[in-house]
Write a protein that holds these residues in place. Sequence first.
Motif, PDB file in Angstrom:
ATOM      1  N   ARG A 169     -84.638 -33.390 -62.339  1.00 28.11           N
ATOM      2  CA  ARG A 169     -85.060 -33.872 -64.127  1.00 28.11           C
ATOM      3  C   ARG A 169     -84.417 -32.355 -64.647  1.00 28.11           C
ATOM      4  O   ARG A 169     -83.650 -31.879 -65.933  1.00 28.11           O
ATOM      5  CB  ARG A 169     -86.704 -33.049 -64.531  1.00 28.11           C
ATOM      6  N   GLU A 205     -93.080 -26.534 -51.499  1.00 27.53           N
ATOM      7  CA  GLU A 205     -93.138 -27.595 -52.190  1.00 27.53           C
ATOM      8  C   GLU A 205     -93.643 -28.786 -51.626  1.00 27.53           C
ATOM      9  O   GLU A 205     -92.845 -28.778 -50.477  1.00 27.53           O
ATOM     10  CB  GLU A 205     -91.305 -27.781 -53.158  1.00 27.53           C
ATOM     11  N   ASP A 239     -88.063 -33.969 -57.471  1.00 26.56           N
ATOM     12  CA  ASP A 239     -87.676 -34.953 -59.141  1.00 26.56           C
ATOM     13  C   ASP A 239     -87.347 -33.675 -59.912  1.00 26.56           C
ATOM     14  O   ASP A 239     -87.043 -33.790 -60.980  1.00 26.56           O
ATOM     15  CB  ASP A 239     -89.310 -34.928 -58.732  1.00 26.56           C
ATOM     16  N   VAL A 240     -88.009 -32.214 -59.644  1.00 30.91           N
ATOM     17  CA  VAL A 240     -87.609 -30.821 -61.007  1.00 30.91           C
ATOM     18  C   VAL A 240     -85.863 -30.974 -60.670  1.00 30.91           C
ATOM     19  O   VAL A 240     -85.538 -30.631 -61.899  1.00 30.91           O
ATOM     20  CB  VAL A 240     -89.079 -30.528 -60.183  1.00 30.91           C
ATOM     21  N   SER A 241     -85.536 -31.210 -59.512  1.00 32.74           N
ATOM     22  CA  SER A 241     -84.341 -30.446 -59.641  1.00 32.74           C
ATOM     23  C   SER A 241     -83.683 -31.520 -60.243  1.00 32.74           C
ATOM     24  O   SER A 241     -82.671 -31.193 -61.021  1.00 32.74           O
ATOM     25  CB  SER A 241     -83.786 -30.557 -57.812  1.00 32.74           C
ATOM     26  N   HIS A 273     -89.646 -22.652 -59.403  1.00 30.48           N
ATOM     27  CA  HIS A 273     -89.743 -23.220 -60.591  1.00 30.48           C
ATOM     28  C   HIS A 273     -89.412 -23.862 -61.592  1.00 30.48           C
ATOM     29  O   HIS A 273     -88.497 -22.979 -61.933  1.00 30.48           O
ATOM     30  CB  HIS A 273     -91.072 -21.391 -61.311  1.00 30.48           C
ATOM     31  N   GLU A 274     -89.924 -24.739 -62.117  1.00 28.10           N
ATOM     32  CA  GLU A 274     -89.083 -25.721 -63.528  1.00 28.10           C
ATOM     33  C   GLU A 274     -89.088 -24.760 -64.957  1.00 28.10           C
ATOM     34  O   GLU A 274     -88.130 -25.162 -64.598  1.00 28.10           O
ATOM     35  CB  GLU A 274     -89.454 -26.980 -63.218  1.00 28.10           C
ATOM     36  N   GLU A 278     -91.575 -33.699 -54.759  1.00 27.31           N
ATOM     37  CA  GLU A 278     -91.749 -32.807 -56.341  1.00 27.31           C
ATOM     38  C   GLU A 278     -90.403 -32.360 -56.309  1.00 27.31           C
ATOM     39  O   GLU A 278     -89.766 -32.216 -57.423  1.00 27.31           O
ATOM     40  CB  GLU A 278     -92.862 -31.771 -56.341  1.00 27.31           C
ATOM     41  N   SER A 279     -89.875 -31.266 -55.488  1.00 26.23           N
ATOM     42  CA  SER A 279     -88.857 -30.729 -55.563  1.00 26.23           C
ATOM     43  C   SER A 279     -87.750 -31.379 -55.721  1.00 26.23           C
ATOM     44  O   SER A 279     -86.963 -30.676 -56.558  1.00 26.23           O
ATOM     45  CB  SER A 279     -88.322 -30.070 -54.021  1.00 26.23           C
TER      46      SER A 279
END
Length: 397
Positions: A181, A170, A177-179, A135-136, A174-175
Motif C-alpha cells: 500500500r 507483525e 499488505d501495508v508495504s 507502522h504504516e 499484514e506486513s
Amino acid sequence: MGPTPAVRRIFKAFLMNPAADGRVEHYEPGYLLTSGTKIARLSRDDPSGEFPDAEFIELKGQTILPGFVDAHVHLPQYAIMGKGSGELLTWLANYTFPEEARFSDPEYATRIADMFFDEMIANGTTTAAIYSSVHENATDIAFRTAQSKGIRAFIGKVMMDRDSPPPLQEDTEESIDVSVRLFDKWDGAEGGRLRYVFSPRFAGSCSMDLMTRVGRIAKDRKAFVQSHLSENTEEVAMIRRIFPESPSYAGVYNSAGLLHERSLMGHCIHLSADEIKMLAATGTNAVFCPWSNRTLRSGSMPYHKLREAGVHIAMGTDIAGGPTLSMLQQMEQGRAIAGVSTDEALYLATLAGAIALGIDNEIGSLDPGKDADFVVLEGDTVAEVYVRGSQVYFMKP
Ligand SMILES: [Zn+2]
C-alpha cells in the motif's frame, strides 16, 4: 508573455567534484553556474561575461561539494542517537525496539520526523535511504515530511514477522499488505524524488515466506529493497541457527531473491569469500557504516576485499548505531577505519550513493545537467545547503 526565465547564479568557491570512481576534480577556485533547479556549468573560467544577468556569489575560502547521499539510516532511532550501549542484539532489545514502538503515536512520529529531516539537511545530506518503523502511519508521516522539506528520500517501513517484541511483531500478510500500500502511494511521487524501499529488517526478524514474497514483489515492481547483512558475529550465528539449510547469511537473502542491483545491504562485515562473490555477481550494493560498526563493536567491513571483488559500495550513517547524521564525520571514520583517501571518502558519500540508488544521472556530483543539490563548507563545518538551486539551510552566525 513567455515563461519566467530561470534564475541564474554563479558561485565562485573551491570546488570538489566526484566525477567518477577514482576521479575527483579539484577547482581552486572554480565557478558553479546554476540555472533554476539545475547545475548549468562547472568551470575554471568565470562565466559572468557570458551571463551578465546572473547573480554572482563569491564564497571566499569556502568549498562546494555535492549534497551528501546517506545510503543507510533509521529515522525512528533519531531520539536515541548517541545513547545506549552493548553490541547489536542487546542494543536492539534494550534501546532500539522500545523506541521504535513509540512511533505508533502519530504525534511523536511527526515531531521526530521533523527534527530528523531538519538535522539531516543541516548536515548537508540531500538524499537518503531511510528505514521507518513497522507502522504504516509513521511511514506515511516520514514521506510527507520529506516531501515538505523537498529532499530526495527512499523510505520503507521495516518488516518484522518473527521473533520480535510484541508491539512490533507483525503478521506476514499484514506486513506485506501495508508495504505494498505504501509502495503504491509513494513510489515515484514528487517527480520521482520519493521512492519506496521494501525493508525486511534482517533475516533474524523475517520469515523465509516473507522474504521470498518481498523478493518477488520487488522484482515485479522494479522496486528497491534494503536490509542488514552480517553486522555482528552473534547475529551471524543466530542466522545460521534459524536457517540451517542455507549455506550462508548472504545465501538466505539470495534464495529469497533479495540480492540484486536495487538492493542495499547494510554493513557486510563478516562475509566468506563465497558471499562476497555472490554480492558482486548479483550487483548488490553494500553500505559501509564505519562509525556505527565502531560504536556497536561489530568489526569493520572488509572494504578493500569487497572493492577488489567488484562489489559496489555506498556509505551510511546508520543512526542510532552511529552517533551522528553527519556524512562528513562518516567520511572521517572511513578514512580512519578503512584507510580511504579524502577523495575516495567524498566519492563514497556522494556519487557512490547516487549510483546505488540508480539516480547518478540526476545527483551525486556537480556535473552540468544534474540537480543543483550542494553543500558549502566553511572549514569542516556545513555553512549552507542548497536543494535544487534553493538555499534550504544556512549556518546561523
Ligand atoms: Zn541499520
